[in-house]
Every structure is written in C-alpha cells, then in structure tokens.
Design an enzyme around this catalytic site. Structure first.
Site, PDB file in Angstrom:
ATOM      1  N   GLN A 165       0.739  -0.998   0.241  1.00 43.02           N
ATOM      2  CA  GLN A 165       0.258  -0.084   0.009  1.00 43.02           C
ATOM      3  C   GLN A 165       1.014   1.188   0.098  1.00 43.02           C
ATOM      4  O   GLN A 165       0.932   2.255  -0.373  1.00 43.02           O
ATOM      5  CB  GLN A 165      -0.767  -0.187   1.083  1.00 43.02           C
ATOM      6  CG  GLN A 165      -1.914   1.292   1.501  1.00 43.02           C
ATOM      7  CD  GLN A 165      -3.051   0.779   2.660  1.00 43.02           C
ATOM      8  OE1 GLN A 165      -3.401   2.343   3.064  1.00 43.02           O
ATOM      9  NE2 GLN A 165      -3.354   0.035   3.204  1.00 43.02           N
ATOM     10  N   GLU A 211       1.320  -1.331   8.455  1.00 46.69           N
ATOM     11  CA  GLU A 211       0.252  -0.126   8.653  1.00 46.69           C
ATOM     12  C   GLU A 211       0.237   0.609  10.516  1.00 46.69           C
ATOM     13  O   GLU A 211       1.005   1.078  11.185  1.00 46.69           O
ATOM     14  CB  GLU A 211      -1.246  -0.080   8.432  1.00 46.69           C
ATOM     15  CG  GLU A 211      -2.013   0.925   8.977  1.00 46.69           C
ATOM     16  CD  GLU A 211      -2.067   2.322   8.171  1.00 46.69           C
ATOM     17  OE1 GLU A 211      -1.677   2.353   6.662  1.00 46.69           O
ATOM     18  OE2 GLU A 211      -1.900   3.306   9.064  1.00 46.69           O
ATOM     19  N   ASP A 240       0.533   3.231   5.666  1.00 47.57           N
ATOM     20  CA  ASP A 240       0.520   3.311   4.457  1.00 47.57           C
ATOM     21  C   ASP A 240       0.368   4.625   3.767  1.00 47.57           C
ATOM     22  O   ASP A 240       1.667   5.065   2.450  1.00 47.57           O
ATOM     23  CB  ASP A 240      -0.163   2.138   4.710  1.00 47.57           C
ATOM     24  CG  ASP A 240       0.379   1.038   4.722  1.00 47.57           C
ATOM     25  OD1 ASP A 240       1.367   0.854   4.529  1.00 47.57           O
ATOM     26  OD2 ASP A 240      -0.104   0.090   4.664  1.00 47.57           O
ATOM     27  N   GLY A 291      -7.763  20.842  20.878  1.00 43.32           N
ATOM     28  CA  GLY A 291      -7.787  22.202  20.698  1.00 43.32           C
ATOM     29  C   GLY A 291      -7.958  23.393  21.462  1.00 43.32           C
ATOM     30  O   GLY A 291      -9.369  22.912  21.783  1.00 43.32           O
ATOM     31  N   GLY A 292      -8.482  24.096  20.697  1.00 45.61           N
ATOM     32  CA  GLY A 292      -8.234  25.748  21.221  1.00 45.61           C
ATOM     33  C   GLY A 292      -9.916  26.351  21.043  1.00 45.61           C
ATOM     34  O   GLY A 292     -10.828  26.542  21.222  1.00 45.61           O
TER      35      GLY A 292
HETATM   36  N1  CAO Z   1      12.333  -9.929  -8.688  1.00 51.36           N
HETATM   37  C1  CAO Z   1      12.793 -10.553  -7.965  1.00 51.36           C
HETATM   38  N2  CAO Z   1      12.553 -10.625  -6.813  1.00 51.36           N
HETATM   39  C2  CAO Z   1      11.933  -9.964  -6.101  1.00 51.36           C
HETATM   40  C3  CAO Z   1      11.740  -8.630  -6.988  1.00 51.36           C
HETATM   41  C4  CAO Z   1      11.319  -9.345  -8.482  1.00 51.36           C
HETATM   42  N3  CAO Z   1      11.580  -8.587 -10.044  1.00 51.36           N
HETATM   43  N4  CAO Z   1      10.613  -7.860  -6.767  1.00 51.36           N
HETATM   44  C5  CAO Z   1      11.001  -8.457  -5.442  1.00 51.36           C
HETATM   45  N5  CAO Z   1      12.053  -9.298  -5.617  1.00 51.36           N
HETATM   46  C6  CAO Z   1      12.109 -10.103  -3.869  1.00 51.36           C
HETATM   47  C7  CAO Z   1      12.417  -9.217  -3.213  1.00 51.36           C
HETATM   48  O1  CAO Z   1      14.259  -9.225  -3.514  1.00 51.36           O
HETATM   49  C8  CAO Z   1      13.011  -9.798  -1.961  1.00 51.36           C
HETATM   50  O2  CAO Z   1      13.674 -10.626  -1.712  1.00 51.36           O
HETATM   51  P1  CAO Z   1      14.979 -10.903  -0.596  1.00 51.36           P
HETATM   52  O3  CAO Z   1      14.309 -11.173   1.036  1.00 51.36           O
HETATM   53  O4  CAO Z   1      15.784 -12.368  -0.582  1.00 51.36           O
HETATM   54  O5  CAO Z   1      15.967  -9.881  -0.505  1.00 51.36           O
HETATM   55  C9  CAO Z   1      12.257 -10.684  -1.441  1.00 51.36           C
HETATM   56  O6  CAO Z   1      11.229 -10.623  -3.039  1.00 51.36           O
HETATM   57  C10 CAO Z   1      10.934  -9.878  -0.774  1.00 51.36           C
HETATM   58  O7  CAO Z   1      11.013  -8.606  -0.412  1.00 51.36           O
HETATM   59  P2  CAO Z   1       9.967  -8.048   0.229  1.00 51.36           P
HETATM   60  O8  CAO Z   1      11.296  -8.379   2.069  1.00 51.36           O
HETATM   61  O9  CAO Z   1      10.267  -6.243   0.501  1.00 51.36           O
HETATM   62  O10 CAO Z   1       8.753  -8.531   1.120  1.00 51.36           O
HETATM   63  P3  CAO Z   1       7.783  -9.288   2.352  1.00 51.36           P
HETATM   64  O11 CAO Z   1       7.223 -10.007   1.700  1.00 51.36           O
HETATM   65  O12 CAO Z   1       8.524 -10.250   3.138  1.00 51.36           O
HETATM   66  O13 CAO Z   1       7.935  -7.852   2.559  1.00 51.36           O
HETATM   67  C11 CAO Z   1       7.209  -5.790   3.550  1.00 51.36           C
HETATM   68  C12 CAO Z   1       6.864  -6.818   2.993  1.00 51.36           C
HETATM   69  C13 CAO Z   1       6.006  -4.882   3.775  1.00 51.36           C
HETATM   70  C14 CAO Z   1       6.976  -6.046   5.398  1.00 51.36           C
HETATM   71  C15 CAO Z   1       8.313  -5.207   3.542  1.00 51.36           C
HETATM   72  O14 CAO Z   1       8.501  -4.773   2.016  1.00 51.36           O
HETATM   73  C16 CAO Z   1       8.269  -4.024   4.016  1.00 51.36           C
HETATM   74  O15 CAO Z   1       8.325  -3.969   5.623  1.00 51.36           O
HETATM   75  N6  CAO Z   1       8.852  -2.673   3.667  1.00 51.36           N
HETATM   76  C17 CAO Z   1       9.244  -1.776   3.731  1.00 51.36           C
HETATM   77  C18 CAO Z   1       7.881  -1.072   4.575  1.00 51.36           C
HETATM   78  C19 CAO Z   1       6.702  -0.442   3.853  1.00 51.36           C
HETATM   79  O16 CAO Z   1       6.643  -0.194   3.077  1.00 51.36           O
HETATM   80  N7  CAO Z   1       5.200  -1.242   4.697  1.00 51.36           N
HETATM   81  C20 CAO Z   1       4.465  -1.003   4.239  1.00 51.36           C
HETATM   82  C21 CAO Z   1       3.748  -2.771   3.947  1.00 51.36           C
HETATM   83  S1  CAO Z   1       1.893  -1.740   3.123  1.00 51.36           S
HETATM   84  O17 CAO Z   1       2.031  -0.755   1.853  1.00 51.36           O
END
Ligand code: CAO
Length: 424
Positions: free
Chosen positions: A16, A138, A167, A246-247
């Site tokens: 998101q 979030e 988010d 607030g105010g």
């Molecule tokens: N080709 C190959 N690999 C890909 C890819 C692609 N096109 N796109 C993503 N990947 C891989 C990444 O490189 C990652 O691999 P490694 O862990 O081996 O390095 C893997 O996919 C997973 O990515 P991720 O860790 O970001 O995803 P997740 O589902 O485990 O976590 C989230 C999700 C949201 C918790 C995490 O991305 C995060 O903390 N993001 C930052 C904070 C954030 O934006 N939070 C809001 C989420 S809701 O909007």
C-alpha cells in the site's frame, strides 16, 4: 499536458505505502513502470479476493495509471534489463524490506554509477536507528509513530485508526519528497536519495499530540474533558476520546436515530466566535451572560456537561438536519458519514473524488480518484494493469528491444509469457 509528463518512474513498490505514492505520480502524468516478479506480482493482487480469478480491489484501487512489466531481477538477464531501466528512468521508487535492493545488487552507489540523475525514493518502517532493519505494516507504524497511544478512550486500550496514515500517509510524504527532488535536480543536475520512514510520517501527522506532551509538562491539559472531570493526568499525552483537544472544543454527539443507525452522529464544535448562536440554537440563551459559561476559559472545566446538554438537542435532529440548521449560523458541525453514504454521494462523483472504473476481469468498481485538484493538469483514472500486461510494450518502447530479444529474455527466465488481456 500533465504536470509530470515525460517523467519516467521505475516503480518497485508493492502493498500500500509505495503504490499510494506512484499512483499519485501517475495521476499527475508520469509514466509509471511497475516491475513485478514473474508469475507472482504484487502480493496484494491475490489478497482479499472478492471475485475469483480477478485482481483484488486491494490491488486495483492502488495501482491505477501504471504499466506492468514482469521481470525477475535476480536472474542475470533480468538484472541487465533492470540496469537499462535505471539508466532510462528519472525516479526509482521502492518499499522493499530493508536491504532487499542491496541484495539484488542495486545499492545506492551502483544506482548513482549507472545514472547520476536518478532519484531513489524509499519507504521504510523506521529511519536509521535501533529499528531500521524491521519489516513494518500499517498498524505497527501507527503504534510506533504516536497515533495509537493518543487514540481511543481514556479508560480503554490504545487504538488504531481506519485512516491508513502509516501506509497511504507515508506514500503521500514520499511523493512530495520526489517532486521536490525533481525540482532540485532541475538546478543541480543531480539525483538524490529520498527516504520517508513510516514512523516519521505518522509522527508528523500526530504533531499536535507532541505539542500537548510539552504543554502537559507545564500543567494539566485544560482542553481535554478529563480536566473538567477531575481525572488526574499521567506523564504522557493521554487518549482523549473524541475531544478535539484544541483551541475550539468539539465532540461527537448522538443524533436522531442513533439507537439503530451506528453512524447517526455529528461532530459539534463549540467555536468561541459563535457561542451566542449555539446557546440560542440549543435553547440555553441564559448561558450567553452567565459568567460560568460566557467565556471559553470558564467553560473548560465543564465541557462534558456542555456537550451532554448540546446532545439533548442534537438527539432531536438527524445529522443532516443539524448541518442544515448550524451551517447558516457558521457553527462548525459535520455529519458522521458511512462508506455507503460516501460511495453514493453525487458531488464526490462529480468532482472525480470517487470514480467508477471498468476492469476486464472484474467489471466496474468504485475507487478514490485524485484528492488533489489542479487547474492545468487534469486527472483521468485508468484501470490497474494485469500482471505483465505491458511487458513487451515497455521493453520495446522504453528500452528498444526487438521482438527476438524479448523472446530471448523469456527463454532465459528473465520475464514470462505475458498474460493475455481479456477482451475489453
Ligand atoms: N524479481 C525477483 N525478486 C524480487 C522481485 C522481482 N521482480 N521483486 C521483489 N523481489 C524479492 C526481493 O528482492 C526480496 O528478496 P530477498 O528477501 O531475498 O532480498 C523478496 O522479493 C521479498 O521482498 P520484501 O522483503 O520487501 O517482501 P515481504 O513480503 O517479505 O515484506 C513488507 C513485505 C511490506 C513487510 C516489507 O517489504 C517492508 O517492510 N517494506 C518497507 C515498509 C513498508 O513499505 N511497509 C508498508 C507495507 S504496506 O504498504
């Protein structure tokens, strides 16, 4: 012409926060190239599915005005494509977990080497510090940014809010950072790193509570109802229910029908400037001259009594009648509107704040349009892309690949056979 026409966004966002940002840039006219893992795509495509086999509303409502390219960025050929995209694009936006882009081989140093004009924009849960490596969603951000501890009722637990301030709120912050960096690049010719941590974004939106924290250190917060109720304050900004704090004191009050309609309420603000009119409307004209009620300061220790008295009046009217009576008198009130009411509101449809979009897999659905209106950059909301729908088009238009080269990439596992679009 649109405000960001000609700006190419390499969109590595998912879920998101990041898509909120890139969708907004798309609405302003940027070419948003969403890179997704072949066969998988953004995880939200298949979350909260309501129409079997179709992209979910979670995905469609956050990814309008983008193009989808499937690319395995861990495959050597896929990495080559990504390098070319980095050279070609103006902004890379990502919200991977901390370190994911580095592990892919695309550190900030490498990106700068490939394209010194590149703006690299990231959402992370936390900025540098003890929690910098944490994955964050979030509600974690709402809790860590000061929202949850200050939301809810005094005698209840901390509460998260329905507004996705962690988010979507952080996505908006990031979009502003990106356009500011694009503006600076006009003068310096250089790109830069833009970071919007979710904790910082939530805290920014909770700044009035940090204000109150410091006021509390100098004495009780008299604008909070608990002051008048004689409940002692603790050491931190407390939860204040629906007090404005607030105010201009305000509260959510029951309206006619509240017993059966959960949204039959109004917000009512006792703005000092219209106090006399409020007294007349609620049938308490004697309060205008009574020194116990006549000044804002005198009223502070009896806010609960005042609002309970006003509520006796609002309970005799519907929330819309309260609005009709108070509006001409400049008394600030607001009906509690349900999602059902908002979805049906004709004026929001007319302004494009709520739009109906057609989708080949799921049919028509409602979504929010651009909440920012610009007189010289009109927004047309176009449907979200199917997974990989624009792969061949992007590889050819943006990077100049021939059909044979695209076929080789598929053969090498860097991309996949693009899903055919259903007939539109
Ligand atoms: N080709 C190959 N690999 C890909 C890819 C692609 N096109 N796109 C993503 N990947 C891989 C990444 O490189 C990652 O691999 P490694 O862990 O081996 O390095 C893997 O996919 C997973 O990515 P991720 O860790 O970001 O995803 P997740 O589902 O485990 O976590 C989230 C999700 C949201 C918790 C995490 O991305 C995060 O903390 N993001 C930052 C904070 C954030 O934006 N939070 C809001 C989420 S809701 O909007």
């Amino acid at each position: 012409m649109k405000a960001l026409e000609g700006v190419k966004i390499l969109d590595f966002t998912h879920v998101q926060s990041g898509p909120t940002c890139t969708q907004l840039l798309g609405w302003f006219g940027a070419d948003v190239i969403k890179v997704e893992r072949p066969g998988v795509g953004d995880a939200t495509r298949k979350q909260l599915v309501d129409v079997e086999g179709a992209d979910s509303l979670y995905f469609t409502m956050l990814n309008h005005n983008t193009r989808s390219l499937t690319l395995n960025t861990k495959n050597p050929k896929g990495k080559e494509v990504l390098e070319r995209l980095v050279k070609e694009c103006d902004v890379l936006v990502e919200n991977f977990a901390p370190g994911a882009l580095d592990r892919m081989g695309f550190t900030w140093e490498r990106i700068q080497e490939l394209n010194p004009r590149m703006i690299m924009a990231s959402v992370k849960g936390f900025g540098p510090g003890p929690f910098q490596d944490c994955k964050v969603y979030e509600n974690v951000a709402q809790c860590a940014g000061g929202s949850a501890s200050t939301t809810g009722f005094l005698d209840g637990p901390p509460m998260v809010t329905g507004a996705q301030i962690g988010d979507s709120g952080t996505g908006l912050h990031l979009a502003l950072g990106i356009v500011a960096a694009l503006f600076q690049r006009e003068k310096t010719g250089r790109g830069q790193k833009v970071l919007a941590p979710m904790q910082d974004g939530v805290l920014n939106l909770c700044r009035v509570k940090l204000r109150d924290q410091q006021r509390l250190e100098r004495g009780p917060l008299q604008e909070y109802s608990q002051f008048g109720e004689g409940i002692p304050f603790g050491e931190a900004t407390p939860r204040a229910g629906n007090d404005s704090g607030g105010g201009q004191p305000g509260r959510i009050l029951k309206c006619k029908g509240w017993e059966t309609d959960p949204d039959s309420y109004t917000y009512f603000i006792t703005q000092a400037a219209v106090w006399d009119k409020i007294c007349d409307v609620i049938g308490k004209p004697d309060w205008k001259e009574d020194p116990e009620y006549a000044t804002p300061k005198a009223r502070l220790n009896k806010l609960t009594h005042i609002f309970e008295t006003i509520e006796q009046w609002t309970m005799t009217k519907t929330k819309f009648e309260v609005m009709e009576i108070c509006n001409p008198l400049d008394i600030p009130v607001g009906p509690i509107l349900s999602m059902k009411e908002l979805a049906a509101d004709p004026s929001l449809r007319e302004t494009g704040t709520i739009v109906e979009v057609d989708h080949p897999e799921r049919g028509a659905y409602l979504t929010v349009g651009c909440p920012i209106k610009m007189s010289d950059s009109e927004v047309t909301v176009t449907r979200s892309p199917l997974l990989g729908e624009h792969t061949a088009e992007i590889l050819s238009d943006v990077l100049g690949y021939s059909d044979e080269e695209v076929a080789e990439l598929k053969e090498a596992g860097a991309t996949e056979v693009v899903k055919k679009m259903a007939a539109e």
